[in-house]
Design an enzyme around this catalytic site. Sequence first.
Site, PDB file in Angstrom:
ATOM      1  CG  HIS A  43      -1.854   1.033   1.252  1.00 53.62           C
ATOM      2  ND1 HIS A  43      -2.678   0.854   1.891  1.00 53.62           N
ATOM      3  CD2 HIS A  43      -2.073   2.246   0.650  1.00 53.62           C
ATOM      4  CE1 HIS A  43      -4.245   2.357   1.784  1.00 53.62           C
ATOM      5  NE2 HIS A  43      -3.004   3.102   1.105  1.00 53.62           N
ATOM      6  CG  HIS A  45      -0.790   6.723  -1.149  1.00 50.41           C
ATOM      7  ND1 HIS A  45      -1.610   7.216  -1.755  1.00 50.41           N
ATOM      8  CD2 HIS A  45      -1.124   6.091   0.139  1.00 50.41           C
ATOM      9  CE1 HIS A  45      -3.124   6.685  -0.457  1.00 50.41           C
ATOM     10  NE2 HIS A  45      -2.331   6.075   0.016  1.00 50.41           N
ATOM     11  CE  LYS A 129      -8.230   2.054  -0.604  1.00 49.28           C
ATOM     12  NZ  LYS A 129      -6.818   2.927  -0.299  1.00 49.28           N
ATOM     13  CG  HIS A 167      -9.646   4.208   2.978  1.00 49.34           C
ATOM     14  ND1 HIS A 167      -8.831   5.596   3.406  1.00 49.34           N
ATOM     15  CD2 HIS A 167     -11.258   5.442   4.526  1.00 49.34           C
ATOM     16  CE1 HIS A 167      -9.444   5.693   4.620  1.00 49.34           C
ATOM     17  NE2 HIS A 167      -9.748   5.392   4.593  1.00 49.34           N
ATOM     18  CG  HIS A 205      -5.576   2.110   5.884  1.00 53.43           C
ATOM     19  ND1 HIS A 205      -6.439   2.137   6.479  1.00 53.43           N
ATOM     20  CD2 HIS A 205      -4.487   2.680   4.964  1.00 53.43           C
ATOM     21  CE1 HIS A 205      -7.650   3.108   5.627  1.00 53.43           C
ATOM     22  NE2 HIS A 205      -6.212   3.192   4.046  1.00 53.43           N
ATOM     23  CG  ASP A 279      -1.950   4.647   4.202  1.00 53.95           C
ATOM     24  OD1 ASP A 279      -2.449   4.997   2.566  1.00 53.95           O
ATOM     25  OD2 ASP A 279      -2.767   5.341   4.619  1.00 53.95           O
TER      26      ASP A 279
END
Length: 378
Positions: A43, A45, A129, A167, A205, A279
């Site tokens: 995960h 970004h 996602k 999420h 997460h 994350d």
Amino acid sequence: MIKTLAFPSRPSVSYKSNIGGFKRFKSYGTRMELSIAQPDDWHLHLRDGELLEAVVSHSAKQFGRAIIMPNLRPPVTTTAAAVAYRDTILKALQGNTDFTPLMTLYLTDKTSPQEIKLARESGAVYGVKLYPAGATTNSQDGVTDLFGKCLPVLEEMVNQDMPLLVHGEVTDPEIDIFDRERVFIDRILKPLIQKLPKLKVVMEHVTTMDAVKFVESCEEGCVAATVTPQHLLLNRNSLFQGGLQPHNYCLPVLKRETHRQAIVAAVTSGNRRFFLGTDSAPHDRLRKECACGCAGVYNSPVALSIYAKVFEEAGALDKLEAFTSFNGPDFYGLPRNTRKITLKKTPWKVPESYSYASGSLVPMSAGESLEWLPCLPC
């Protein structure tokens, strides 16, 4: 494999790691080294533009692969856009690494089953996602009707063995922010698993004992969870100690100490349903230190050091490799990495910030000393 090395007693000197240029201090005496298969980040970004160029090397020098989040502006909603984003990431790396970005699609109310087929056929996309609309950064284009408009897409994902990456928070303003994960499980995830029991789901997460219990209750191989460094190390007090701490603010927000302890117990138990997902979410310092700061912790430079710290404190270093390097690829049906990485127990200081063309980034644990230093073979 854990090794304990003995060195003659001499004063400490500083020198650099081959990962990220951190300052470390070479200590003499007894030193522990931990050799593990190179981890993956399930995960991550990376953003785009100058920010991508500033942060991608911090992940690429430590991790073999990473699941790349699609919440750009505009979001990555098609296979063609995912492939183009992958090429942009590889271009930013300039061929200096074997790092492999594993791409994802951003699920919307308009995503089609045909797009899922294209994604699987591409060989570039490894998950879809689910952002509930308004749940986190750049989620305004997310899903508003999962069991209505998105149901044909979810059914095609079962057919294509394509994981849904979730999420897991409701966005109902009537629900307390600290309860949004628990309510999401009851309202969305439990009904989803009952309706589509063969859908592979990653609860991203996780932050609560409720999420731990839910994941542990599901069939192994169908539902799993990623866990971040910040949710293993910090509780919600870390948002306010010594004043408001914007660089510890993320979504899902940090929770009570009892929840942190439940997550630590789960990941250090050796349970195969839990695996590494940082994350890591970089934002420029000015976008964090402002009247309405962005959610996200930039932890890529320190993630492996913090995971090792948590496992050591739990007396579970022997289970670290499975969490960082085995459970993730096993769930995704990918081969485990064969390259090794060494974690050396030698203190190093986290930089206060990282500068880039348009500003600076403040990493997790900025200015602090950490005890485990990751090093790849040169």
